[in-house]
Enzyme design. Structure first.
Site, PDB file in Angstrom:
ATOM      1  N   HIS A  84       0.841  -1.193   0.000  1.00 11.12           N
ATOM      2  CA  HIS A  84       0.000   0.000   0.000  1.00 11.12           C
ATOM      3  C   HIS A  84       0.873   1.238   0.000  1.00 11.12           C
ATOM      4  O   HIS A  84       1.894   1.296   0.687  1.00 11.12           O
ATOM      5  CB  HIS A  84      -0.900   0.023   1.250  1.00 11.12           C
ATOM      6  CG  HIS A  84      -1.804   1.208   1.290  1.00 11.12           C
ATOM      7  ND1 HIS A  84      -3.017   1.236   0.627  1.00 11.12           N
ATOM      8  CD2 HIS A  84      -1.668   2.425   1.869  1.00 11.12           C
ATOM      9  CE1 HIS A  84      -3.576   2.408   0.813  1.00 11.12           C
ATOM     10  NE2 HIS A  84      -2.780   3.154   1.562  1.00 11.12           N
ATOM     11  N   ASP A 116     -15.203   2.364   7.197  1.00 16.60           N
ATOM     12  CA  ASP A 116     -14.123   3.284   6.822  1.00 16.60           C
ATOM     13  C   ASP A 116     -14.593   4.200   5.701  1.00 16.60           C
ATOM     14  O   ASP A 116     -14.309   5.401   5.704  1.00 16.60           O
ATOM     15  CB  ASP A 116     -12.877   2.509   6.386  1.00 16.60           C
ATOM     16  CG  ASP A 116     -11.848   3.445   5.774  1.00 16.60           C
ATOM     17  OD1 ASP A 116     -11.398   4.345   6.512  1.00 16.60           O
ATOM     18  OD2 ASP A 116     -11.527   3.319   4.592  1.00 16.60           O
ATOM     19  N   ARG A 127     -14.654  12.533   7.465  1.00 13.49           N
ATOM     20  CA  ARG A 127     -13.370  13.173   7.820  1.00 13.49           C
ATOM     21  C   ARG A 127     -12.958  14.174   6.752  1.00 13.49           C
ATOM     22  O   ARG A 127     -12.405  15.234   7.049  1.00 13.49           O
ATOM     23  CB  ARG A 127     -12.268  12.097   7.965  1.00 13.49           C
ATOM     24  CG  ARG A 127     -12.421  11.258   9.234  1.00 13.49           C
ATOM     25  CD  ARG A 127     -11.544  10.027   9.155  1.00 13.49           C
ATOM     26  NE  ARG A 127     -10.153  10.362   8.947  1.00 13.49           N
ATOM     27  CZ  ARG A 127      -9.264   9.566   8.322  1.00 13.49           C
ATOM     28  NH1 ARG A 127      -9.620   8.395   7.870  1.00 13.49           N
ATOM     29  NH2 ARG A 127      -8.023   9.951   8.171  1.00 13.49           N
ATOM     30  N   SER A 187      -7.697   3.492   9.035  1.00 12.07           N
ATOM     31  CA  SER A 187      -8.347   3.474   7.720  1.00 12.07           C
ATOM     32  C   SER A 187      -7.546   2.609   6.739  1.00 12.07           C
ATOM     33  O   SER A 187      -8.095   1.723   6.072  1.00 12.07           O
ATOM     34  CB  SER A 187      -8.458   4.932   7.238  1.00 12.07           C
ATOM     35  OG  SER A 187      -8.772   5.002   5.892  1.00 12.07           O
ATOM     36  N   LYS A 210      -8.341  -1.731   5.541  1.00 10.89           N
ATOM     37  CA  LYS A 210      -8.534  -2.179   4.153  1.00 10.89           C
ATOM     38  C   LYS A 210      -7.557  -3.305   3.814  1.00 10.89           C
ATOM     39  O   LYS A 210      -7.890  -4.250   3.107  1.00 10.89           O
ATOM     40  CB  LYS A 210      -8.379  -0.997   3.190  1.00 10.89           C
ATOM     41  CG  LYS A 210      -9.561  -0.026   3.312  1.00 10.89           C
ATOM     42  CD  LYS A 210      -9.539   1.063   2.272  1.00 10.89           C
ATOM     43  CE  LYS A 210      -8.605   2.179   2.586  1.00 10.89           C
ATOM     44  NZ  LYS A 210      -9.167   3.403   3.091  1.00 10.89           N
TER      45      LYS A 210
END
Ligand code: URA
Length: 436
Positions: free
Chosen positions: A82, A161, A168, A183, A187
């Protein structure tokens, strides 16, 4: 339990229990807690923070809010990757075929771009015919039979999320380390891989502007991963200038193909090798990250990772001939050269401004509904450290229907020139979590 009691507790710096965190996450996701109370709690978290235990509990509440993917019936150690997001970040397009070529199964869910940052799904969709929407059975089957699949994120995973992130975004509570960490990690955990490598972008063009902030986010995510039984490594990489030479969707696919053909594009190449070597080590291809590096370099130089990309494109319905002939990718009809008004050394290329300049050309979205022009983008003719003369081309804008005026101004101002050579920083700043 009352949400007002939870807000008050956090406002006063208290530590939330598992029941309180679950009450908030479930209640908000089901629509039982209104936006104004959820916003108040998020702002209290923004100020008071969360400890490790609370952050892990928040992460797991997000994971449990939706479906999870079970990859345990696919043999091998599945490794995910990620990036916290930057400009010109085409690393996934390269490292996923690299590690799959080393026999490590990769099941990757990726996002779309918004604002000045791009998304892997948009980049892949610039390849004619490439499809990123597939059902779970097909996704898993492709990983099992061909070692790699890349799909768009589904709304069935971590819906909490998704809803909380949207809130947010409009309540100035995105830039909170526990909220970002929960968050991102939720995932990754819901997507089912066994190990995770995080590319934490650091600098002007990233969420985390300073090394200290990046280190704190990296450590928080590594702790969550470890706490929940996933080997996790975070590599802090430089984002004070865009990564590589190309920004835009088809342009970035072309640049990824160049690296997979063995070209060592400065900055990008180092990040690709570093991240791939950590993934290869965690996936069991080598006993250490150092010994994984030559394996990675070999699949890049010998073209086996390029072949894996070709098969991935074919598997997902795309025109696999782009690998041999990148000119089959969408091409822009117009270009404009942005020239320097002075001589000097490039000190900085403000990544955010280049990202917005590319967005105005059509390469990115201002709102979620905007349509992309896959051919639009920017080629950087120079990098930080280069010497340029007055009148030299700094970068080239590629576009179809857009008016390039605003992009030209942004791109020109993004190049910060000085009289002295810029200090070389290196692309890899630090690594967190690599010792076990
Ligand atoms: N990316 C995410 O997925 N979540 C955040 O909170 C920030 C960046």
């Amino acid at each position: 339990m009352q949400i007002t009691d939870i807000i008050r507790k956090k406002k006063n710096g208290g530590v939330l229990s598992a029941e309180e965190i679950t009450f908030f996450v479930d209640g908000y996701t089901k629509g039982e807690i209104p936006d104004y109370q959820a916003s108040a709690l998020l702002m209290a978290i923004w100020f008071a923070g969360m400890n490790k235990e609370e952050t892990s509990l928040l992460t797991m509440s997000y994971v449990h809010s939706g479906e999870t993917i079970d990859l345990s019936d696919i043999p091998g150690i599945k490794v995910d990757k990620h990036s916290t997001g930057g400009v010109g970040d085409k690393v996934s397009l390269i490292v996923l075929p690299v590690v799959a070529s080393l026999g490590i199964p990769v099941a990757k869910l990726s996002g779309r771009g918004l604002g000045h940052t791009g998304g892997t799904v948009d980049k892949l969709e610039s390849i004619p015919g490439f499809c990123t929407e597939m059902d779970l059975d097909r996704f898993k089957n492709q990983v099992r039979t061909h070692g790699v699949a890349i799909a768009g994120q589904t709304g069935h995973l971590t819906p909490a999320d998704k809803k909380i992130y949207a809130l947010r975004d409009v309540t100035e509570t995105v830039d909170s380390i526990p909220l970002i960490a929960a968050s991102i990690m939720s995932k990754k955990l819901a997507a089912g891989s066994d190990a995770i490598v995080l590319d934490v972008k650091t600098g002007e063009g990233a969420f985390m502007k300073s090394l200290e902030e990046s280190r704190a986010l990296a450590q928080t995510m590594v702790d969550i991963g470890r706490h929940l039984g996933k080997r996790t490594v975070a590599v802090l990489t430089e984002m004070n200038e865009p990564l590589g030479r190309e920004i835009g969707n088809a342009n970035e696919v072309k640049e990824a193909i160049s690296i997979l053909r063995g070209e060592k594009i400065p900055g990008l190449y180092e990040v690709v090798v570093e991240i791939s070597a950590y993934m290869a080590w965690l996936g069991g291809a080598a006993p250490t990250q150092e010994t994984a590096r030559p394996l990675v370099e070999k699949v890049l130089q010998e073209g086996s990772a390029l072949k894996t990309l070709k098969r991935l494109i074919a598997d997902q319905g795309g025109d696999a001939n782009v690998v041999e002939d990148p000119d089959r990718l969408p091409q822009a009809a117009n270009h404009r050269e942005v020239c320097s008004d002075r001589a000097g050394f490039v000190q900085q290329i403000i990544a955010t401004d280049i990202g917005y300049a590319a967005m105005h050309l059509g390469a990115g979205r201002q709102t979620k509904e905007d349509r992309l022009d896959y051919a639009a983008g920017i080629h950087l003719n120079h990098r930080v450290g280069d010497r340029v003369e007055k009148g030299d081309v700094l970068c080239t804008l590629w576009y179809n229907d857009a008016d390039p005026q605003e992009s030209e101004q942004l791109a020109k101002a993004a190049f910060v020139l000085g009289d002295e050579p810029a200090k070389e920083k290196g692309s890899i700043l630090e690594v967190v979590g690599a010792l076990s």
